[in-house]
Design an enzyme around this catalytic site. Sequence first.
Site, mmCIF file in Angstrom:
data_model
loop_
_atom_site.group_PDB
_atom_site.id
_atom_site.type_symbol
_atom_site.label_atom_id
_atom_site.label_comp_id
_atom_site.label_asym_id
_atom_site.label_seq_id
_atom_site.Cartn_x
_atom_site.Cartn_y
_atom_site.Cartn_z
ATOM 1 N N ARG A 40 0.821 -1.216 0.000
ATOM 2 C CA ARG A 40 0.000 0.000 0.000
ATOM 3 C C ARG A 40 0.858 1.270 0.000
ATOM 4 N NH1 ARG A 40 -2.101 1.970 4.698
ATOM 5 N NH2 ARG A 40 -1.323 0.085 5.709
ATOM 6 N N ARG A 100 10.806 -11.243 21.607
ATOM 7 C CA ARG A 100 11.537 -10.693 22.755
ATOM 8 C C ARG A 100 11.872 -11.715 23.820
ATOM 9 N NH1 ARG A 100 7.477 -5.783 23.060
ATOM 10 N NH2 ARG A 100 8.459 -4.383 21.557
ATOM 11 N N CYS A 130 8.409 -0.350 24.730
ATOM 12 C CA CYS A 130 8.772 1.028 25.093
ATOM 13 C C CYS A 130 8.601 1.327 26.587
ATOM 14 C CB CYS A 130 7.976 2.024 24.269
ATOM 15 S SG CYS A 130 6.211 1.699 24.161
ATOM 16 N N GLN A 157 1.428 6.100 30.404
ATOM 17 C CA GLN A 157 1.816 5.868 29.018
ATOM 18 C C GLN A 157 1.065 6.761 28.041
ATOM 19 O OE1 GLN A 157 2.197 1.210 30.059
ATOM 20 N NE2 GLN A 157 2.100 1.646 27.867
ATOM 21 N N GLY A 161 1.884 5.219 22.118
ATOM 22 C CA GLY A 161 2.238 3.810 22.322
ATOM 23 C C GLY A 161 1.302 2.901 21.551
ATOM 24 N N LYS A 231 4.972 -7.698 30.273
ATOM 25 C CA LYS A 231 6.174 -7.339 29.503
ATOM 26 C C LYS A 231 7.166 -6.599 30.403
ATOM 27 C CE LYS A 231 3.930 -6.910 25.007
ATOM 28 N NZ LYS A 231 3.506 -5.990 23.935
ATOM 29 N N HIS A 260 6.471 8.286 27.484
ATOM 30 C CA HIS A 260 6.012 7.458 28.599
ATOM 31 C C HIS A 260 6.754 7.885 29.865
ATOM 32 C CE1 HIS A 260 3.829 5.032 25.885
ATOM 33 N NE2 HIS A 260 4.458 3.879 25.984
ATOM 34 N N ASN A 333 8.697 7.683 24.038
ATOM 35 C CA ASN A 333 8.435 6.269 23.727
ATOM 36 C C ASN A 333 8.662 5.936 22.257
ATOM 37 O OD1 ASN A 333 5.968 7.999 23.771
ATOM 38 N ND2 ASN A 333 5.033 6.237 22.763
#
Length: 350
Positions: A40, A100, A130, A157, A161, A231, A260, A333
Amino acid sequence: SRPTLALVGATGAVGTVMIDIINGRESVPWGEIRLIASPRSAGKRITVRGESLEVVALSAEAFDGVDVAMFDVPDAVSAEWAPIAAARGAVAVDNSGAFRMDDDVPLVVPEVNVDQVANRPRGIIANPNCTTLSMMAALGALHRAFGLRELVVASYQAASGAGQDGIDRLYAEAAAVAGKGVGNRAGDVREALEAAGLSASDSPFPAPLAFNVVPWAGSLRDGGWSSEELKVRNESRKILGIPDLKVSATCVRVPVVTTHSLAVHAVFAEEVTVERAREIFEAQPSIRLVDDAAGGVFPTPADVVGGDPTYVGRIRQALDFPNTLDFFVCGDNLRKGAALNTYEIAESLV
Ligand code: 2RA
Protein backbone atom coordinates in the site's frame (compact mmCIF):
# COMPACT_ATOMS: atom_id res chain seq x y z
CA SER A 1 31.94 -1.12 0.70
CA ARG A 2 29.73 0.29 3.43
CA PRO A 3 26.91 -1.89 4.81
CA THR A 4 23.32 -1.68 3.63
CA LEU A 5 20.58 -0.82 6.13
CA ALA A 6 16.91 -1.61 5.56
CA LEU A 7 13.99 -0.09 7.43
CA VAL A 8 10.84 -2.21 7.34
CA GLY A 9 7.74 -0.23 8.28
CA ALA A 10 9.23 3.01 6.99
CA THR A 11 5.89 4.84 6.79
CA GLY A 12 4.48 3.95 10.25
CA ALA A 13 4.55 6.04 13.45
CA VAL A 14 7.89 4.57 14.63
CA GLY A 15 9.31 4.32 11.09
CA THR A 16 8.74 8.03 10.60
CA VAL A 17 10.62 8.82 13.81
CA MET A 18 13.37 6.43 12.70
CA ILE A 19 13.86 8.45 9.51
CA ASP A 20 14.08 11.64 11.62
CA ILE A 21 16.74 9.98 13.76
CA ILE A 22 18.74 8.82 10.71
CA ASN A 23 18.47 12.30 9.19
CA GLY A 24 19.59 13.89 12.46
CA ARG A 25 22.77 11.79 12.95
CA GLU A 26 26.00 13.65 12.32
CA SER A 27 27.26 10.72 10.27
CA VAL A 28 26.01 7.22 9.52
CA PRO A 29 28.01 4.08 8.76
CA TRP A 30 25.64 2.94 6.00
CA GLY A 31 26.09 2.90 2.24
CA GLU A 32 22.63 2.19 0.87
CA ILE A 33 19.56 2.79 3.06
CA ARG A 34 16.52 0.89 1.78
CA LEU A 35 12.97 1.78 2.83
CA ILE A 36 10.50 -1.10 2.89
CA ALA A 37 6.77 -1.01 3.69
CA SER A 38 3.50 -2.71 2.83
CA PRO A 39 2.52 -2.75 -0.86
CA ARG A 40 0.00 0.00 0.00
CA SER A 41 2.85 2.43 0.80
CA ALA A 42 5.24 1.24 -1.93
CA GLY A 43 6.14 3.94 -4.43
CA LYS A 44 6.02 6.79 -1.88
CA ARG A 45 9.15 8.92 -1.81
CA ILE A 46 10.87 9.91 1.44
CA THR A 47 13.99 12.05 1.77
CA VAL A 48 16.75 10.37 3.75
CA ARG A 49 19.98 12.30 4.30
CA GLY A 50 19.25 14.54 1.33
CA GLU A 51 18.36 11.75 -1.06
CA SER A 52 14.81 11.05 -2.22
CA LEU A 53 14.24 7.29 -1.78
CA GLU A 54 11.37 5.27 -3.16
CA VAL A 55 9.67 2.96 -0.65
CA VAL A 56 9.75 -0.63 -1.92
CA ALA A 57 7.16 -3.31 -1.15
CA LEU A 58 7.97 -5.96 1.44
CA SER A 59 9.18 -9.12 -0.32
CA ALA A 60 11.98 -11.66 0.20
CA GLU A 61 13.97 -10.05 -2.62
CA ALA A 62 13.79 -6.69 -0.87
CA PHE A 63 16.33 -8.09 1.65
CA ASP A 64 18.92 -9.08 -0.95
CA GLY A 65 22.23 -7.40 -0.14
CA VAL A 66 20.92 -6.02 3.18
CA ASP A 67 23.30 -6.28 6.15
CA VAL A 68 21.01 -4.99 8.90
CA ALA A 69 17.20 -4.86 8.65
CA MET A 70 15.28 -2.90 11.29
CA PHE A 71 11.61 -3.88 11.73
CA ASP A 72 9.02 -1.42 13.04
CA VAL A 73 5.89 -3.37 12.17
CA PRO A 74 3.14 -5.31 14.00
CA ASP A 75 4.04 -8.60 15.71
CA ALA A 76 2.55 -10.83 12.99
CA VAL A 77 4.49 -9.07 10.23
CA SER A 78 7.77 -9.39 12.14
CA ALA A 79 7.06 -13.03 13.01
CA GLU A 80 6.76 -13.83 9.33
CA TRP A 81 9.37 -11.56 7.77
CA ALA A 82 12.28 -11.19 10.25
CA PRO A 83 13.27 -14.87 9.73
CA ILE A 84 13.09 -14.33 5.96
CA ALA A 85 15.41 -11.33 6.23
CA ALA A 86 17.77 -13.39 8.42
CA ALA A 87 17.71 -16.29 5.94
CA ARG A 88 18.79 -13.83 3.23
CA GLY A 89 21.82 -12.88 5.32
CA ALA A 90 20.64 -9.77 7.15
CA VAL A 91 20.69 -9.30 10.91
CA ALA A 92 17.09 -8.47 11.84
CA VAL A 93 16.67 -5.91 14.64
CA ASP A 94 13.04 -6.26 15.58
CA ASN A 95 10.93 -3.81 17.54
CA SER A 96 7.83 -6.02 17.75
CA GLY A 97 6.87 -8.36 20.57
CA ALA A 98 7.28 -11.45 18.37
CA PHE A 99 10.70 -12.63 19.58
CA ARG A 100 11.54 -10.69 22.75
CA MET A 101 11.20 -13.55 25.20
CA ASP A 102 12.70 -16.28 22.98
CA ASP A 103 15.79 -17.78 24.65
CA ASP A 104 17.78 -17.69 21.43
CA VAL A 105 17.00 -14.03 20.70
CA PRO A 106 18.85 -11.36 22.71
CA LEU A 107 16.83 -8.45 24.09
CA VAL A 108 19.12 -5.46 24.01
CA VAL A 109 19.43 -2.01 25.55
CA PRO A 110 22.90 -0.82 24.49
CA GLU A 111 23.62 0.98 27.79
CA VAL A 112 22.86 -2.22 29.72
CA ASN A 113 23.78 -5.33 27.70
CA VAL A 114 25.25 -4.44 24.32
CA ASP A 115 27.53 -7.50 24.56
CA GLN A 116 24.40 -9.61 23.95
CA VAL A 117 24.17 -8.55 20.29
CA ALA A 118 26.76 -11.22 19.46
CA ASN A 119 24.50 -14.00 20.84
CA ARG A 120 22.10 -14.24 17.90
CA PRO A 121 21.89 -17.80 16.56
CA ARG A 122 18.74 -16.95 14.58
CA GLY A 123 20.11 -13.70 13.19
CA ILE A 124 17.44 -11.81 15.14
CA ILE A 125 17.91 -9.24 17.92
CA ALA A 126 14.88 -7.87 19.76
CA ASN A 127 14.21 -4.33 20.92
CA PRO A 128 12.26 -4.09 24.20
CA ASN A 129 8.75 -2.76 24.69
CA CYS A 130 8.77 1.03 25.09
CA THR A 131 7.45 0.93 28.66
CA THR A 132 10.23 -1.33 29.92
CA LEU A 133 12.79 0.50 27.84
CA SER A 134 11.97 3.93 29.23
CA MET A 135 13.42 3.00 32.63
CA MET A 136 16.21 0.60 31.59
CA ALA A 137 19.10 3.04 31.25
CA ALA A 138 18.36 4.30 34.76
CA LEU A 139 17.82 0.88 36.32
CA GLY A 140 20.82 -0.68 34.56
CA ALA A 141 23.10 2.00 35.99
CA LEU A 142 21.68 1.61 39.52
CA HIS A 143 21.80 -2.19 39.30
CA ARG A 144 25.52 -2.14 38.46
CA ALA A 145 26.17 -0.09 41.58
CA PHE A 146 23.75 -1.49 44.15
CA GLY A 147 22.29 -4.82 42.91
CA LEU A 148 18.58 -4.55 42.06
CA ARG A 149 16.30 -6.97 43.92
CA GLU A 150 12.71 -5.69 43.65
CA LEU A 151 10.85 -3.33 41.40
CA VAL A 152 7.39 -1.82 41.80
CA VAL A 153 6.36 0.53 39.01
CA ALA A 154 3.35 2.45 37.76
CA SER A 155 3.44 3.69 34.19
CA TYR A 156 1.89 6.81 32.69
CA GLN A 157 1.82 5.87 29.02
CA ALA A 158 1.28 8.15 26.08
CA ALA A 159 -1.33 7.65 23.35
CA SER A 160 1.33 7.13 20.68
CA GLY A 161 2.24 3.81 22.32
CA ALA A 162 -0.86 2.62 20.47
CA GLY A 163 0.59 3.90 17.18
CA GLN A 164 -0.82 6.46 14.78
CA ASP A 165 -4.37 5.34 15.65
CA GLY A 166 -3.73 6.23 19.28
CA ILE A 167 -2.38 9.67 18.37
CA ASP A 168 -5.31 10.38 16.03
CA ARG A 169 -7.82 9.28 18.63
CA LEU A 170 -6.38 11.48 21.38
CA TYR A 171 -6.40 14.56 19.11
CA ALA A 172 -9.97 13.82 18.00
CA GLU A 173 -11.12 13.37 21.60
CA ALA A 174 -9.32 16.50 22.73
CA ALA A 175 -11.05 18.49 19.96
CA ALA A 176 -14.41 16.99 20.94
CA VAL A 177 -14.14 18.11 24.58
CA ALA A 178 -12.22 21.39 24.14
CA GLY A 179 -14.14 24.42 25.32
CA LYS A 180 -17.18 22.34 26.27
CA GLY A 181 -16.71 22.54 30.02
CA VAL A 182 -17.10 18.78 30.39
CA GLY A 183 -15.36 16.58 32.89
CA ASN A 184 -17.09 17.38 36.16
CA ARG A 185 -19.96 14.92 35.94
CA ALA A 186 -19.69 11.16 35.52
CA GLY A 187 -20.36 10.22 31.92
CA ASP A 188 -20.14 13.64 30.33
CA VAL A 189 -16.80 13.01 28.58
CA ARG A 190 -18.31 9.86 27.06
CA GLU A 191 -21.39 11.83 26.00
CA ALA A 192 -19.30 14.58 24.43
CA LEU A 193 -17.34 12.01 22.43
CA GLU A 194 -20.49 10.26 21.23
CA ALA A 195 -22.04 13.63 20.33
CA ALA A 196 -18.96 14.37 18.22
CA GLY A 197 -19.40 11.05 16.41
CA LEU A 198 -16.46 9.36 18.14
CA SER A 199 -17.80 5.93 18.91
CA ALA A 200 -16.19 4.03 21.78
CA SER A 201 -15.85 0.93 19.63
CA ASP A 202 -13.57 2.75 17.17
CA SER A 203 -11.05 3.69 19.87
CA PRO A 204 -7.79 1.82 20.47
CA PHE A 205 -8.37 2.64 24.17
CA PRO A 206 -10.97 0.93 26.37
CA ALA A 207 -12.25 4.23 27.86
CA PRO A 208 -12.12 7.93 26.94
CA LEU A 209 -8.56 9.22 27.11
CA ALA A 210 -9.28 12.96 26.97
CA PHE A 211 -9.57 14.42 30.49
CA ASN A 212 -9.07 10.92 31.88
CA VAL A 213 -6.61 8.20 32.89
CA VAL A 214 -7.12 4.59 31.82
CA PRO A 215 -5.55 1.81 33.89
CA TRP A 216 -5.11 -0.51 30.94
CA ALA A 217 -2.65 -1.16 28.09
CA GLY A 218 -2.41 -4.32 26.02
CA SER A 219 -4.52 -7.46 26.33
CA LEU A 220 -5.86 -9.50 29.24
CA ARG A 221 -3.66 -12.21 30.75
CA ASP A 222 -4.18 -14.67 33.63
CA GLY A 223 -4.87 -13.25 37.05
CA GLY A 224 -6.15 -9.91 35.74
CA TRP A 225 -2.72 -8.74 34.55
CA SER A 226 -2.36 -6.88 31.27
CA SER A 227 0.13 -8.05 28.63
CA GLU A 228 1.90 -4.71 29.06
CA GLU A 229 2.42 -5.32 32.79
CA LEU A 230 3.84 -8.78 32.15
CA LYS A 231 6.17 -7.34 29.50
CA VAL A 232 7.56 -4.94 32.10
CA ARG A 233 8.21 -7.88 34.42
CA ASN A 234 9.60 -10.39 31.95
CA GLU A 235 11.63 -8.02 29.81
CA SER A 236 13.18 -6.26 32.83
CA ARG A 237 14.38 -9.61 34.14
CA LYS A 238 15.87 -10.61 30.79
CA ILE A 239 17.58 -7.29 29.97
CA LEU A 240 19.07 -6.85 33.43
CA GLY A 241 20.00 -10.54 33.64
CA ILE A 242 18.16 -11.01 36.96
CA PRO A 243 15.88 -14.04 36.39
CA ASP A 244 14.37 -13.86 39.87
CA LEU A 245 13.86 -10.10 40.02
CA LYS A 246 10.62 -9.40 41.88
CA VAL A 247 8.48 -7.10 39.76
CA SER A 248 4.99 -5.70 40.08
CA ALA A 249 3.71 -3.22 37.49
CA THR A 250 0.52 -1.26 36.92
CA CYS A 251 0.28 0.18 33.41
CA VAL A 252 -1.85 3.27 32.86
CA ARG A 253 -2.63 5.29 29.74
CA VAL A 254 -2.69 9.08 30.15
CA PRO A 255 -3.72 11.88 27.77
CA VAL A 256 -0.17 12.64 26.63
CA VAL A 257 0.64 12.37 22.91
CA THR A 258 4.21 11.07 23.19
CA THR A 259 6.56 10.20 26.09
CA HIS A 260 6.01 7.46 28.60
CA SER A 261 6.64 8.14 32.29
CA LEU A 262 7.15 5.69 35.15
CA ALA A 263 7.04 6.04 38.92
CA VAL A 264 9.69 3.56 40.07
CA HIS A 265 10.16 2.00 43.51
CA ALA A 266 13.42 0.05 43.35
CA VAL A 267 14.83 -2.09 46.18
CA PHE A 268 18.55 -2.90 46.17
CA ALA A 269 20.84 -5.40 47.87
CA GLU A 270 23.12 -2.64 49.08
CA GLU A 271 22.68 0.60 50.87
CA VAL A 272 21.74 3.47 48.59
CA THR A 273 21.82 7.20 48.97
CA VAL A 274 20.17 9.87 46.89
CA GLU A 275 23.58 11.54 46.44
CA ARG A 276 25.16 8.37 45.01
CA ALA A 277 22.16 7.81 42.75
CA ARG A 278 22.51 11.35 41.41
CA GLU A 279 26.21 10.82 40.70
CA ILE A 280 25.42 7.60 38.88
CA PHE A 281 22.74 9.26 36.76
CA GLU A 282 25.00 12.22 36.03
CA ALA A 283 27.72 9.87 34.79
CA GLN A 284 25.37 8.12 32.35
CA PRO A 285 25.41 10.03 29.03
CA SER A 286 21.92 8.93 27.96
CA ILE A 287 20.32 10.18 31.19
CA ARG A 288 19.52 13.76 32.06
CA LEU A 289 19.12 14.44 35.76
CA VAL A 290 16.26 16.92 36.24
CA ASP A 291 15.71 16.96 39.96
CA ASP A 292 15.22 20.17 41.86
CA ALA A 293 11.88 19.86 43.63
CA ALA A 294 12.48 23.08 45.58
CA GLY A 295 12.82 24.92 42.28
CA GLY A 296 9.79 23.18 40.78
CA VAL A 297 12.03 21.26 38.39
CA PHE A 298 11.31 17.65 37.52
CA PRO A 299 10.83 15.57 34.37
CA THR A 300 7.55 16.01 32.49
CA PRO A 301 6.59 14.52 29.12
CA ALA A 302 6.04 17.99 27.63
CA ASP A 303 9.72 18.82 28.23
CA VAL A 304 11.11 15.45 27.17
CA VAL A 305 9.25 14.70 23.93
CA GLY A 306 11.34 14.82 20.77
CA GLY A 307 14.66 14.30 22.54
CA ASP A 308 16.93 11.32 23.00
CA PRO A 309 17.83 11.23 26.73
CA THR A 310 15.80 9.66 29.50
CA TYR A 311 14.97 12.28 32.13
CA VAL A 312 15.16 11.24 35.79
CA GLY A 313 13.98 13.20 38.80
CA ARG A 314 12.04 13.15 42.08
CA ILE A 315 14.76 10.92 43.50
CA ARG A 316 14.00 10.04 47.11
CA GLN A 317 15.14 7.44 49.58
CA ALA A 318 12.00 5.57 50.62
CA LEU A 319 11.18 6.50 54.21
CA ASP A 320 9.93 3.11 55.32
CA PHE A 321 11.90 0.74 53.08
CA PRO A 322 15.64 0.18 53.50
CA ASN A 323 17.97 0.24 50.46
CA THR A 324 15.14 1.65 48.38
CA LEU A 325 14.88 4.55 45.94
CA ASP A 326 11.73 6.11 44.55
CA PHE A 327 12.06 8.19 41.40
CA PHE A 328 10.27 9.33 38.25
CA VAL A 329 11.50 8.80 34.70
CA CYS A 330 10.26 10.15 31.37
CA GLY A 331 11.42 8.89 27.98
CA ASP A 332 10.14 9.57 24.49
CA ASN A 333 8.43 6.27 23.73
CA LEU A 334 8.90 6.66 19.97
CA ARG A 335 12.60 7.59 20.22
CA LYS A 336 14.54 5.84 23.02
CA GLY A 337 11.45 3.71 23.63
CA ALA A 338 11.43 2.43 20.06
CA ALA A 339 13.24 3.89 17.06
CA LEU A 340 16.37 5.21 18.76
CA ASN A 341 17.15 2.05 20.71
CA THR A 342 16.56 -0.06 17.58
CA TYR A 343 18.87 2.23 15.62
CA GLU A 344 21.54 2.11 18.35
CA ILE A 345 21.45 -1.70 18.20
CA ALA A 346 21.81 -1.56 14.40
CA GLU A 347 24.81 0.78 14.67
CA SER A 348 26.42 -1.42 17.31
CA LEU A 349 26.54 -4.21 14.70
CA VAL A 350 28.78 -2.38 12.22
C1 2RA B 1 2.05 0.92 24.46
N1 2RA B 1 4.06 -0.24 25.00
O1 2RA B 1 2.48 1.94 25.00
C2 2RA B 1 2.92 -0.21 24.15
C3 2RA B 1 3.24 -0.18 22.70
N2 2RA B 1 4.48 -0.63 22.32
O2 2RA B 1 0.89 0.77 24.11
